[in-house]
Structure formats: C-alpha cells, structure tokens
Design a protein around this motif. Structure first.
Motif, PDB file in Angstrom:
ATOM      1  N   ARG B 227      33.438  -6.377  13.011  1.00  0.00           N
ATOM      2  CA  ARG B 227      33.431  -5.131  11.943  1.00  0.00           C
ATOM      3  C   ARG B 227      35.176  -5.156  12.786  1.00  0.00           C
ATOM      4  O   ARG B 227      35.651  -5.023  11.345  1.00  0.00           O
ATOM      5  N   ASP B 248      32.307  -3.699   6.258  1.00  0.00           N
ATOM      6  CA  ASP B 248      32.124  -2.447   5.703  1.00  0.00           C
ATOM      7  C   ASP B 248      31.111  -2.606   5.046  1.00  0.00           C
ATOM      8  O   ASP B 248      29.693  -1.672   5.008  1.00  0.00           O
ATOM      9  N   GLU B 249      30.853  -3.878   3.983  1.00  0.00           N
ATOM     10  CA  GLU B 249      29.452  -3.545   2.713  1.00  0.00           C
ATOM     11  C   GLU B 249      28.254  -3.981   4.153  1.00  0.00           C
ATOM     12  O   GLU B 249      27.265  -3.571   3.631  1.00  0.00           O
ATOM     13  N   PHE B 251      27.760  -3.604   6.854  1.00  0.00           N
ATOM     14  CA  PHE B 251      26.754  -2.534   8.071  1.00  0.00           C
ATOM     15  C   PHE B 251      26.706  -1.454   7.357  1.00  0.00           C
ATOM     16  O   PHE B 251      25.447  -0.839   7.603  1.00  0.00           O
ATOM     17  N   ASP B 252      27.196  -0.829   6.168  1.00  0.00           N
ATOM     18  CA  ASP B 252      27.084   0.008   5.806  1.00  0.00           C
ATOM     19  C   ASP B 252      25.879   0.156   4.726  1.00  0.00           C
ATOM     20  O   ASP B 252      24.976   1.251   4.581  1.00  0.00           O
ATOM     21  N   ASN B 253      25.872  -0.938   3.965  1.00  0.00           N
ATOM     22  CA  ASN B 253      24.774  -1.216   2.850  1.00  0.00           C
ATOM     23  C   ASN B 253      24.415  -2.278   2.991  1.00  0.00           C
ATOM     24  O   ASN B 253      24.190  -3.593   2.523  1.00  0.00           O
ATOM     25  N   LYS B 255      22.190  -5.510   1.797  1.00  0.00           N
ATOM     26  CA  LYS B 255      21.445  -5.625   1.128  1.00  0.00           C
ATOM     27  C   LYS B 255      20.335  -5.781   0.749  1.00  0.00           C
ATOM     28  O   LYS B 255      18.330  -5.954   0.227  1.00  0.00           O
ATOM     29  N   LYS B 260      18.440  -5.540   7.101  1.00  0.00           N
ATOM     30  CA  LYS B 260      18.201  -3.646   7.538  1.00  0.00           C
ATOM     31  C   LYS B 260      17.666  -3.783   8.539  1.00  0.00           C
ATOM     32  O   LYS B 260      18.220  -3.184   9.195  1.00  0.00           O
ATOM     33  N   LEU B 263      19.943  -5.151  11.479  1.00  0.00           N
ATOM     34  CA  LEU B 263      20.673  -4.113  12.488  1.00  0.00           C
ATOM     35  C   LEU B 263      20.364  -2.433  12.726  1.00  0.00           C
ATOM     36  O   LEU B 263      20.711  -2.339  14.072  1.00  0.00           O
ATOM     37  N   SER B 264      18.827  -2.365  11.656  1.00  0.00           N
ATOM     38  CA  SER B 264      18.104  -1.085  13.216  1.00  0.00           C
ATOM     39  C   SER B 264      18.022  -1.943  14.787  1.00  0.00           C
ATOM     40  O   SER B 264      17.946  -0.434  15.230  1.00  0.00           O
ATOM     41  N   LEU B 267      21.383  -1.150  16.208  1.00  0.00           N
ATOM     42  CA  LEU B 267      22.491  -0.125  16.081  1.00  0.00           C
ATOM     43  C   LEU B 267      22.018   1.339  16.771  1.00  0.00           C
ATOM     44  O   LEU B 267      22.701   2.016  16.746  1.00  0.00           O
TER      45      LEU B 267
END
Lengths: 225, 269
Positions: B227, B248-249, B251-253, B255, B260, B263-264, B267
């Motif tokens: 990050r 940012d794209e 980690f935050d969104n 696709k 997903k 990351l889940s 994080l």
C-alpha cells in the motif's frame, strides 16, 4: 626384537615407505587437479562435458586398480611406446603415478560432488543473478565451499590412495613397500610375522594422522550457514 | 497510468543510486505472452506485463500462484516455454555472455538472502563489481562501504554472513545487488524468511529505494508495504494475472472474486 633389527638393517624399509609416500603425494596432486576438472565438467551447463565426465568417473571408479596399473605398463608403455624417462625405475614410477592419478581422480570427483551437494542451490543462483559466469561462480563460490564440505571424503580418498600406492608393484615399481615385503618374505620366511607387522604397523602409523587431521580440518573449515 | 506519471513528477532530486531514474518512463521490463510449465503443471499462463522505468510494482497472490516463478523468469533463473521477455527493449538472451551481462543489470534479492557463505560481508558486495564490472578493488570497496552504510550494516563489513541476523543479511543482499547499479531490482519474497521484528528494517530500505526512483518488482506478502510503496499492484492466482491496478483500487475495490477472497483472508486480522 632381534629379528626386527635384523630386517631393518638388511633392508631399506623406510626408503620403501618413502617411495609410497612419493607415489601418493604426486598422485594426490595430479588426481586433485584432474578431479577438480572432472567435477567442473559434471556441473557445467554443457551437457556433452557432463556426459564425458560422468562416463570417465563411472569407468575408472568401477575398474580394478590392478588392471589400470598393468595396462599402464603393458598397454601404455609396451604397446603404445609412451615413456616418461629412459631410466627404467623413473619411467615405471611415473607410469604408476599416472595410473594412480587417473584412478583416484574419479574418487576425488565423487568426493567433491558430495561437497557440492552441501552447497545450497541459492549460492549458485545468487552468483548467476549477479552476472558471474559459470567459471567465476564455480571457482569463487561453489568449489571453495564444496572443498570445505568434502574434507572428510577427500581425506578418505587420500587414505585409500596411500594404501593403493602398493599396487604400484603391478606397474613394476620394485622399490615400494609391497615389492619389498615380497622380497623380504622370500628370504626370511622364518620372520614372516615380524615382516607383516612392520608393514601393517607402518601403514597404520602413516594413516592415523591423516584421519585425525581430516577430522580436525573438516570441523574447522566447515562452512557456517 | 496517471499514478505513475505522478510518481515520476514527484520524484525527489535524482538519487545517485538509480542512474537514469529521471528519464520519462518507457517500458523497462516487458513480458509478452509468457508461458511456462513445470511438467504437467501450467505455472505461468499467458503473462503480459510491462513495468515502466521508475515504477514500483508489487506482485501479490496466494502461494503457488506463480508469482515467484514469474519474478525468476525475468533474469532467466527460470526458463520460459514461450513468449518474450524484454529488458530495456532487448529480448532476454538465451545464455552465455549476453545473459550474464543482462543479469548484471537486473538486481535480485532472494527470500533466503543467499549471501556467499565463504565471503565476508564486504567481499559479498565487492565480488561482482570487481569480477563482472572490472571495477578497481579500492573503488569497489568504497562503493560497497557506502552502500552498506546506506542499509545500516557498515559496522559488520568484516564479518561472515552467518554472524549476522536475518534482517542484516537481507539488507546486505540488497546492497550487494545495488552495487551492480542495476536498472531494475527484483525482490522475491524478501521478508518471508525473516523473524517478525526484522521485517521492518528490510522494508524500510525497500521503501527508501522506491522513493529514490528505482524500478522495482516485488513479490511480497507485506500488504502494508504494498500500500505504501507500490505504484501498481498485480494480483496473480493459478499462474494468471487477474488484476492490475493502483494500491487503492486493489485494496478498496478488488474486481475479481479471487482477489476479494484473498484479501478477506489476509486482512481480517
């Protein structure tokens, strides 16, 4: 005890051991050089070199030393007329050294290869990643570590070489220990036990320090990781 | 791509470590349709990737996704089955002198440090400049001491690698790679073998390097570093690049579902 003294007075026992030591030292030197060349071929990126070195090692490792020694005299000298010197004794000495070196090099190569196996692959990768070529990574990084990792097997090879040097009798080196022993037995069959003891203990005395030294060195030189 | 231009614009005055970092970004490393198999295993599937000069690319993904393999193909520690890899416009040579030359331009930092165990710290750093770049010994030692000071291990120069902590060894490994003045640095999970308290000292050096404009490709599990330092994040799974975007794209969104999911899992703690 008198019999021992008598034997020592009559025969040049120490001189005979010296011949074996000389045979051993020269052969150790040449077989080390040849062994290093062979092991570098075996790990080289060129597959034909690897094959040649592999074949050499398999051939000489599995051939009886006596046959090599006899071939040195009957094949190389008598048939192919290759000689080192006009003096008979010198010529046969070097023929024996050649035979011993060719034979022992296969074992040196194997000892070093076992040492190379102790060097992590990452060492070679790091060397390559920095742009070092094969010769540079082999000579600066891999082999120095491999030597230190193969002190014990190299020591064993040296011990075997010293004992094998008695096979030089098969290459007509008449001054070395086993030839002398045969001669002594022939003329002093009454003192056969003493004769055996002289040579047996003589070799033990020479070899124990080699073993002690290699154990010491292999601990001292071990690569810390 | 705007983030990258910004990064170039905001670059601090040219750092001596990174020659040419101020030149406008053109693809320095390009992978086109790269495929690789390990036996039946298809480890790299049609990898297309281009890294600009000065860009910091972080590759993330689950283990076994091929990210380390991809990293290693870039200086041909792994061969590829098909496709093209170009460094600074030139296709990767197959072998020999050209390959050695190319590797000298590409710095590599390994997970297991791989410092030369038979050389001192100083010798580790000077070896390649002397042998490959034919640098004068004195000059190489000065350079090495500078770099060792930069990564904070100058006082250890005369020691053997085994006498240093993992974090120190890895910082030496970075200095060793930098001593060749590489155009691009590859980091193959540089902190994965470190004790937790030593991770930051290595990441700090990497962040500094990133700020100085070094082109970097980092395979890592350090999301904080990703990050903070990355210009772009590439997400790999099953030998494919599934996503590519700014931190940012990503980690935050994220696709894709795969990202997903990944990351889940990492994080949540």
């Amino acid at each position: 005890m008198d019999a021992f003294m008598e034997l020592f007075r009559e025969y040049d026992v120490l001189g005979a051991f010296l011949v074996n030591i000389e045979l051993t030292l020269w052969s150790a030197l040449f077989s080390l050089i040849l062994g290093v060349v062979l092991v570098m071929m075996r790990i080289s990126p060129i597959s034909s070199l690897r094959t040649v070195a592999g074949a050499y090692v398999e051939l000489f490792k599995n051939m009886p030393l006596t046959i090599i020694m006899v071939f040195m005299v009957l094949g190389v000298y008598a048939q192919l007329k290759l000689e080192f010197s006009d003096t008979f004794a010198t010529n046969f000495f070097w023929l024996a050294v050649t035979g011993l070196s060719l034979y022992t090099a296969a074992f040196v190569c194997e000892a070093l290869r076992s040492g190379i196996n102790t060097v992590p692959l990452g060492q070679a990768e790091a060397a390559r990643a920095l742009g070092l070529n094969f010769m540079q990574s082999a000579s600066l990084i891999i082999l120095p570590q491999a030597f230190r990792g193969s002190v014990a097997p190299l020591g064993n090879t040296l011990i075997a070489l010293l004992k094998n040097s008695t096979v030089a009798a098969a290459a007509s080196v008449s001054t070395e220990t086993s030839s002398l022993m045969k001669e002594m037995i022939e003329f002093h069959a009454d003192a056969i036990v003493q004769i055996f003891l002289i040579f047996a203990i003589g070799y033990v005395i020479m070899i124990i320090p080699i073993g002690v030294l290699t154990t010491y060195l292999s601990n001292k030189l071990a690569v810390r990781r | 791509m705007s983030d990258k231009n910004e990064a170039t614009k905001n670059a601090r005055p040219l750092a001596p470590l990174v020659p040419g970092a101020d030149e406008a970004g053109h693809p320095l490393v390009e992978l086109t349709h790269v495929e690789k198999h390990f036996g039946d295993l298809h480890v790299l599937k049609d990898i297309n990737l281009s890294v600009d000069k000065g860009e910091v690319l972080v590759v993330v993904g689950p283990s076994g996704s091929g990210k380390s393999t991809m990293c290693r193909t870039i200086n041909r520690l792994e061969t590829i089955d098909s496709g093209v890899i170009r460094i600074d416009g030139k296709p990767l040579p197959q072998e020999g002198k050209e390959l050695a030359q190319l590797r000298a331009e590409v710095g590599m930092v390994f997970q297991s440090f791989n410092l030369f165990a038979n050389k001192t710290i100083l010798q580790n750093v000077t070896l390649a400049p002397i042998k490959v770049r034919h640098m004068d010994k004195k000059e190489a030692e000065d350079l090495a001491m500078d770099l060792l000071a930069r990564v904070g291990v100058a006082s250890q120069a005369q020691k053997m690698p085994s006498q240093l902590s993992g974090g120190q060894q890895q910082r030496v490994a970075i200095a060793r790679a930098l001593a060749m003045r590489p155009k691009v640095m590859l980091f193959d999970e540089p902190t994965s073998a470190l004790d937790p308290e030593m991770v930051n000292e290595v990441l700090d050096v990497m962040v500094e390097l990133a700020h100085e404009g070094m082109t970097m490709i980092c395979v890592t599990h350090e999301m904080g570093f990703a990050r903070k330092a990355a210009d772009r994040i590439v997400f790999m799974a099953d030998g494919q690049i599934l996503e590519s975007g700014t931190p940012d794209e990503f980690f935050d969104n994220p696709k894709t579902d795969r990202a997903k999911d990944f990351l889940s899992k990492i994080l949540t703690h």
